[in-house]
Design an enzyme around this catalytic site. Structure first.
Site, PDB file in Angstrom:
ATOM      1  N   ASP A 246      63.537  68.499  20.221  1.00 27.06           N
ATOM      2  CA  ASP A 246      63.634  68.966  18.844  1.00 27.06           C
ATOM      3  C   ASP A 246      62.428  68.507  18.028  1.00 27.06           C
ATOM      4  OD1 ASP A 246      64.830  70.365  16.833  1.00 27.06           O
ATOM      5  OD2 ASP A 246      66.433  68.919  16.453  1.00 27.06           O
TER       6      ASP A 246
ATOM      7  N   TRP B  91      56.722  69.494  13.515  1.00 27.13           N
ATOM      8  CA  TRP B  91      55.433  68.908  13.904  1.00 27.13           C
ATOM      9  C   TRP B  91      54.290  69.816  13.462  1.00 27.13           C
ATOM     10  CZ3 TRP B  91      51.282  70.354  16.900  1.00 27.13           C
ATOM     11  CH2 TRP B  91      50.416  69.353  17.344  1.00 27.13           C
TER      12      TRP B  91
ATOM     13  N   HIS C  80      55.368  74.729  19.373  1.00 29.87           N
ATOM     14  CA  HIS C  80      56.004  75.008  20.666  1.00 29.87           C
ATOM     15  C   HIS C  80      55.009  74.826  21.818  1.00 29.87           C
ATOM     16  CE1 HIS C  80      59.645  76.243  18.774  1.00 29.87           C
ATOM     17  NE2 HIS C  80      59.100  77.283  18.163  1.00 29.87           N
TER      18      HIS C  80
ATOM     19  N   SER D 207      67.919  78.077  23.851  1.00 32.20           N
ATOM     20  CA  SER D 207      69.379  78.192  23.795  1.00 32.20           C
ATOM     21  C   SER D 207      69.829  79.633  23.591  1.00 32.20           C
ATOM     22  CB  SER D 207      69.935  77.318  22.658  1.00 32.20           C
ATOM     23  OG  SER D 207      69.695  77.937  21.409  1.00 32.20           O
TER      24      SER D 207
ATOM     25  N   TRP E  25      67.936  83.206  20.159  1.00 37.19           N
ATOM     26  CA  TRP E  25      67.617  84.626  19.989  1.00 37.19           C
ATOM     27  C   TRP E  25      67.738  85.051  18.518  1.00 37.19           C
ATOM     28  CZ3 TRP E  25      65.413  86.869  24.023  1.00 37.19           C
ATOM     29  CH2 TRP E  25      65.713  86.427  25.310  1.00 37.19           C
TER      30      TRP E  25
ATOM     31  N   LEU F 239      61.642  64.250  42.033  1.00 42.51           N
ATOM     32  CA  LEU F 239      62.429  64.551  40.834  1.00 42.51           C
ATOM     33  C   LEU F 239      62.905  66.006  40.830  1.00 42.51           C
ATOM     34  CD1 LEU F 239      63.159  63.852  37.719  1.00 42.51           C
ATOM     35  CD2 LEU F 239      60.946  64.893  37.235  1.00 42.51           C
TER      36      LEU F 239
ATOM     37  N   ARG G 214      67.709  62.746  22.103  1.00 45.81           N
ATOM     38  CA  ARG G 214      67.417  63.830  21.170  1.00 45.81           C
ATOM     39  C   ARG G 214      66.324  63.362  20.210  1.00 45.81           C
ATOM     40  NH1 ARG G 214      70.876  68.576  18.436  1.00 45.81           N
ATOM     41  NH2 ARG G 214      69.102  69.480  17.338  1.00 45.81           N
TER      42      ARG G 214
ATOM     43  N   ARG H 265      73.455  65.848  16.496  1.00 46.24           N
ATOM     44  CA  ARG H 265      74.422  66.820  17.022  1.00 46.24           C
ATOM     45  C   ARG H 265      74.021  67.215  18.438  1.00 46.24           C
ATOM     46  NH1 ARG H 265      71.581  69.323  12.927  1.00 46.24           N
ATOM     47  NH2 ARG H 265      70.076  70.906  13.616  1.00 46.24           N
TER      48      ARG H 265
ATOM     49  N   GLU I   3      75.367  58.234  27.612  1.00 46.26           N
ATOM     50  CA  GLU I   3      74.890  57.436  26.480  1.00 46.26           C
ATOM     51  C   GLU I   3      73.931  58.305  25.669  1.00 46.26           C
ATOM     52  OE1 GLU I   3      76.117  54.492  25.763  1.00 46.26           O
ATOM     53  OE2 GLU I   3      77.352  54.612  27.572  1.00 46.26           O
TER      54      GLU I   3
END
Length: 242
Positions: free
Chosen positions: A19, A24, A36, A64, A68, A130, A187, A193, A206
């Site tokens: 986020d 930024w 972005h 997400s 859109w 990873l 976050r 949220r 956590e």
């Protein structure tokens, strides 16, 4: 292990809500698309850092189901950036032995993007380092809804007995089937949220919130999150034994 991680337990699975890209850019008088773009650079760096730290799974919220709703110009710019980034990600994955997986409903994307996603997964499937998971056109409620539909179909076909359904059964129908739940959710940008992200999987994760905007997130910020994680007392709903 690097000195700044000495004595720390590195989470097996870290999930991140990326986020602050727009903010930024705004702070610097730049268009949101530049935020972005810089955010993608940070993702690439974070994949390499996490891989070197020994993180086994890194899951990031890329786009997400609600994104859109943004302006057609911003969505279009994001799609172009996604096309460009997939090519870079393939090189990064191969150089760092990273396996790439996409979760979410990819059918809404243009065919060339779907082909790019499929290529990323296919060409990195045998990598043993990873596992980098990108949530694209992803929403936690949408994921659970799609899982319930598939379970219903299997029940109707006689392939699944409703009386035998357990939490493990439900998990096996989710996009993250076969993956451990995140130990730590990070976050950035200070928002408090979940934003419809991994609603089932984050039940006992956590949560670490930082005011750092995503493009500014670096190794030092990740170490801070891991340090905070190590101070948590994870009981998973139980009582700590004396």
């Amino acid at each position: 292990m690097e000195n700044d991680l000495q004595g720390l337990v590195v989470p097996k699975h870290i999930a991140i809500i990326l986020d602050g890209n727009g903010r930024w850019a705004k702070k610097r008088g730049l268009p949101r698309s530049m935020g972005h773009k810089e955010g993608c650079v940070t993702v690439e760096k974070t994949v390499e850092i996490a891989a070197r730290m020994g993180v086994e799974y890194l899951t990031v919220y890329g786009f997400s189901t609600e994104n859109w709703k943004r302006s057609s110009e911003e969505v279009g710019a994001l799609m172009q950036l996604f096309r460009f980034y997939m090519v870079r990600l393939l090189k990064t994955a191969k150089a760092n032995n990273v396996r790439v997986k996409m979760i979410g409903e990819r059918s809404r994307f243009a065919q060339d993007i779907i082909d790019g996603i499929n290529r990323l997964e296919e060409e990195t499937k045998d990598n043993t380092g990873l596992t980098f998971v990108i949530a694209v056109n992803y929403g936690g409620r949408d994921e659970i809804t799609r899982a319930v539909r598939r379970m219903g179909e299997d029940c109707k076909l006689g392939n699944l007995d409703p009386q035998t359904i357990t939490e493990s059964t439900v998990a096996s129908y989710l996009d993250t089937a076969g993956m451990p739940d995140p130990d730590l959710l990070i976050r950035t940008s200070g928002e408090l949220r979940l934003s419809n992200y991994l609603l089932w999987q984050l039940a006992y994760s956590e949560i670490y919130i930082t005011d750092c905007l995503w493009p500014d997130f670096d190794r030092a910020e990740l170490v801070k999150a891991i340090e905070a994680y190590n101070k948590r007392d994870r009981r998973f709903g139980g009582v700590k034994q004396a």
